[in-house]
Design a protein around this motif. Structure first.
Motif, PDB file in Angstrom:
ATOM      1  N   TRP A  19      26.171  71.311  80.959  1.00 45.93           N
ATOM      2  CA  TRP A  19      27.581  71.447  81.338  1.00 45.93           C
ATOM      3  C   TRP A  19      28.507  71.202  80.146  1.00 45.93           C
ATOM      4  CZ3 TRP A  19      30.980  67.321  80.976  1.00 45.93           C
ATOM      5  CH2 TRP A  19      30.427  66.051  80.855  1.00 45.93           C
ATOM      6  N   LEU A  70      21.799  82.123  86.653  1.00 40.47           N
ATOM      7  CA  LEU A  70      21.577  81.101  87.677  1.00 40.47           C
ATOM      8  C   LEU A  70      21.721  79.694  87.092  1.00 40.47           C
ATOM      9  CD1 LEU A  70      20.742  80.540  90.607  1.00 40.47           C
ATOM     10  CD2 LEU A  70      18.370  80.565  89.859  1.00 40.47           C
ATOM     11  N   VAL A  71      21.095  79.440  85.951  1.00 38.91           N
ATOM     12  CA  VAL A  71      21.147  78.106  85.361  1.00 38.91           C
ATOM     13  C   VAL A  71      22.557  77.790  84.867  1.00 38.91           C
ATOM     14  CG1 VAL A  71      20.199  76.596  83.582  1.00 38.91           C
ATOM     15  CG2 VAL A  71      18.712  78.217  84.738  1.00 38.91           C
ATOM     16  N   ARG A  72      23.225  78.780  84.298  1.00 38.10           N
ATOM     17  CA  ARG A  72      24.587  78.528  83.822  1.00 38.10           C
ATOM     18  C   ARG A  72      25.567  78.359  84.970  1.00 38.10           C
ATOM     19  NH1 ARG A  72      24.619  82.512  78.477  1.00 38.10           N
ATOM     20  NH2 ARG A  72      23.514  81.011  77.136  1.00 38.10           N
ATOM     21  N   ALA A  73      25.320  79.018  86.087  1.00 32.11           N
ATOM     22  CA  ALA A  73      26.166  78.803  87.264  1.00 32.11           C
ATOM     23  C   ALA A  73      26.027  77.362  87.752  1.00 32.11           C
ATOM     24  CB  ALA A  73      25.784  79.783  88.370  1.00 32.11           C
ATOM     25  N   ARG A  74      24.804  76.848  87.719  1.00 32.59           N
ATOM     26  CA  ARG A  74      24.605  75.450  88.082  1.00 32.59           C
ATOM     27  C   ARG A  74      25.420  74.536  87.163  1.00 32.59           C
ATOM     28  NH1 ARG A  74      22.367  71.314  85.877  1.00 32.59           N
ATOM     29  NH2 ARG A  74      21.727  69.568  87.182  1.00 32.59           N
ATOM     30  N   SER A  75      25.371  74.822  85.860  1.00 35.85           N
ATOM     31  CA  SER A  75      26.074  73.983  84.897  1.00 35.85           C
ATOM     32  C   SER A  75      27.582  74.011  85.119  1.00 35.85           C
ATOM     33  CB  SER A  75      25.759  74.434  83.470  1.00 35.85           C
ATOM     34  OG  SER A  75      24.392  74.248  83.186  1.00 35.85           O
ATOM     35  N   ARG A  76      28.112  75.178  85.465  1.00 31.95           N
ATOM     36  CA  ARG A  76      29.546  75.252  85.748  1.00 31.95           C
ATOM     37  C   ARG A  76      29.904  74.400  86.953  1.00 31.95           C
ATOM     38  NH1 ARG A  76      28.769  80.699  84.118  1.00 31.95           N
ATOM     39  NH2 ARG A  76      28.451  81.371  86.276  1.00 31.95           N
ATOM     40  N   GLY A  77      29.024  74.376  87.941  1.00 27.86           N
ATOM     41  CA  GLY A  77      29.265  73.525  89.108  1.00 27.86           C
ATOM     42  C   GLY A  77      29.200  72.054  88.746  1.00 27.86           C
ATOM     43  N   VAL A  78      28.205  71.671  87.912  1.00 30.32           N
ATOM     44  CA  VAL A  78      28.069  70.268  87.501  1.00 30.32           C
ATOM     45  C   VAL A  78      29.299  69.820  86.722  1.00 30.32           C
ATOM     46  CG1 VAL A  78      26.738  68.690  86.035  1.00 30.32           C
ATOM     47  CG2 VAL A  78      25.552  70.320  87.511  1.00 30.32           C
ATOM     48  N   TRP A 106      19.012  66.239  84.891  1.00 29.07           N
ATOM     49  CA  TRP A 106      18.213  67.433  85.205  1.00 29.07           C
ATOM     50  C   TRP A 106      17.933  68.236  83.944  1.00 29.07           C
ATOM     51  CZ3 TRP A 106      18.855  72.808  84.999  1.00 29.07           C
ATOM     52  CH2 TRP A 106      17.931  73.555  85.742  1.00 29.07           C
ATOM     53  N   ASP A 107      18.947  68.443  83.132  1.00 33.61           N
ATOM     54  CA  ASP A 107      18.783  69.245  81.923  1.00 33.61           C
ATOM     55  C   ASP A 107      17.836  68.582  80.936  1.00 33.61           C
ATOM     56  OD1 ASP A 107      20.753  71.581  82.176  1.00 33.61           O
ATOM     57  OD2 ASP A 107      22.001  69.861  82.686  1.00 33.61           O
TER      58      ASP A 107
END
Length: 292
Positions: free
Chosen positions: A131, A238-246, A33-34
């Motif tokens: 991530w 928002l984007v960094r929260a996604r990365s923490r989840g990944v 995705w990134d």
């Protein structure tokens, strides 16, 4: 496979020898995705240069066939790397790409800049929002991919290192970024394509957050105002929260690579499908490396 097992594998590789394999691991397993977001930003950076956007605006490719134009660009990169840059598959894709570009008088420095955006864009995005940041082998592989694509397309003066591509990009933008109405038209057409990937109620929010992630020089060159601080902060969170989840997820298994799923070709494609329809009427020429 542990979350960092593939990183350890990449660190044992040689960026020059294994650039295609490292790119495959990055774009299909570690950061699918990134990596796509970085390439999308590369698209937009091209539009900040009037000499480039005026040509794109004149062709009307993005206005009439924006999704296909986006898909074709992604697929050309995929075709050139899928079996290694020395393969006949890569050379066939490069010949076809050169056939399309051969219709236009494009300065070498513009080719170099567009190439640099595809090298620098993914790394800058991943280092900021991925991530994990890219390792030295991954950055070196991106530069080697850019160098090999330049050799196949006859682009002169490609840097040998990632740092060289980054310096080239920054110096070119400082000199060439400027607003032109064509910049805004081509950017709007591209944003419409990207927004269409999401449900209609989310599209205004997606457009707002997308603009909020762009830097001020690019926004100015595209003719968009500086975005409010709250929008920039929300987009980054928002984007960094996604990365923490990944980061908490297991590594993508080898049997499940993330490959391009072009919306323009739901039933598959052939190489000749890529690019404008008139390209098939132009002659194919040998690559520079095949002429020597």
């Amino acid at each position: 496979m542990g979350r960092y097992s593939r990183l350890q594998e990449i660190r044992r590789m040689d960026p020059a020898r294994d650039c295609a394999e490292i790119l495959r691991l990055m774009s299909q397993y570690e950061f699918p995705w990134d990596y796509r977001q970085g390439i999308s930003i590369a698209f937009l950076r091209d539009y900040g240069v009037p000499r480039i956007s005026v040509l794109l605006d004149r062709t009307q490719e993005f206005e009439r066939n924006g999704q296909k134009r986006y898909d074709d660009t992604v697929l050309f990169g995929y075709e050139m790397a899928a079996e290694g840059f020395e393969s006949e598959r890569a050379r066939a894709a490069a010949r076809h790409l050169n056939r399309i570009h051969g219709r236009y008088r494009i300065p070498n420095e513009d080719y170099l800049y567009v190439l640099a955006t595809t090298v620098v864009g993914p790394k800058r995005w991943i280092d900021r929002f991925g991530w994990r940041p890219l390792c030295a082998q991954e950055a070196g592989a991106l530069a080697e991919v850019g160098r090999r694509m330049a050799a196949m397309m006859g682009i002169e003066g490609a840097p040998d290192t990632y740092e060289g591509f980054e310096e080239l990009l920054d110096a070119y933008e400082e000199r060439m970024f400027a607003y032109d109405p064509a910049n805004r038209r081509v950017a709007n057409a591209t944003f419409r394509v990207m927004a269409a990937w999401y449900p209609a109620p989310l599209r205004p929010l997606v457009a707002r957050l997308s603009l909020a992630l762009l830097d001020e020089p690019l926004l100015g060159a595209l003719g968009f105002p500086e975005q409010p601080r709250w929008a920039r902060a929300a987009a980054v969170r928002l984007v960094r929260a996604r990365s923490r989840g990944v980061r908490l997820l297991p590594a993508r298994p080898r049997w499940l690579p993330s490959r391009p799923r072009p919306r323009s070709y739901p039933f598959g494609y052939e190489l000749d499908d890529l690019g404008p329809h008139w390209a098939q009427n132009r002659p194919l020429e040998s690559l520079p490396m095949e002429k020597s």
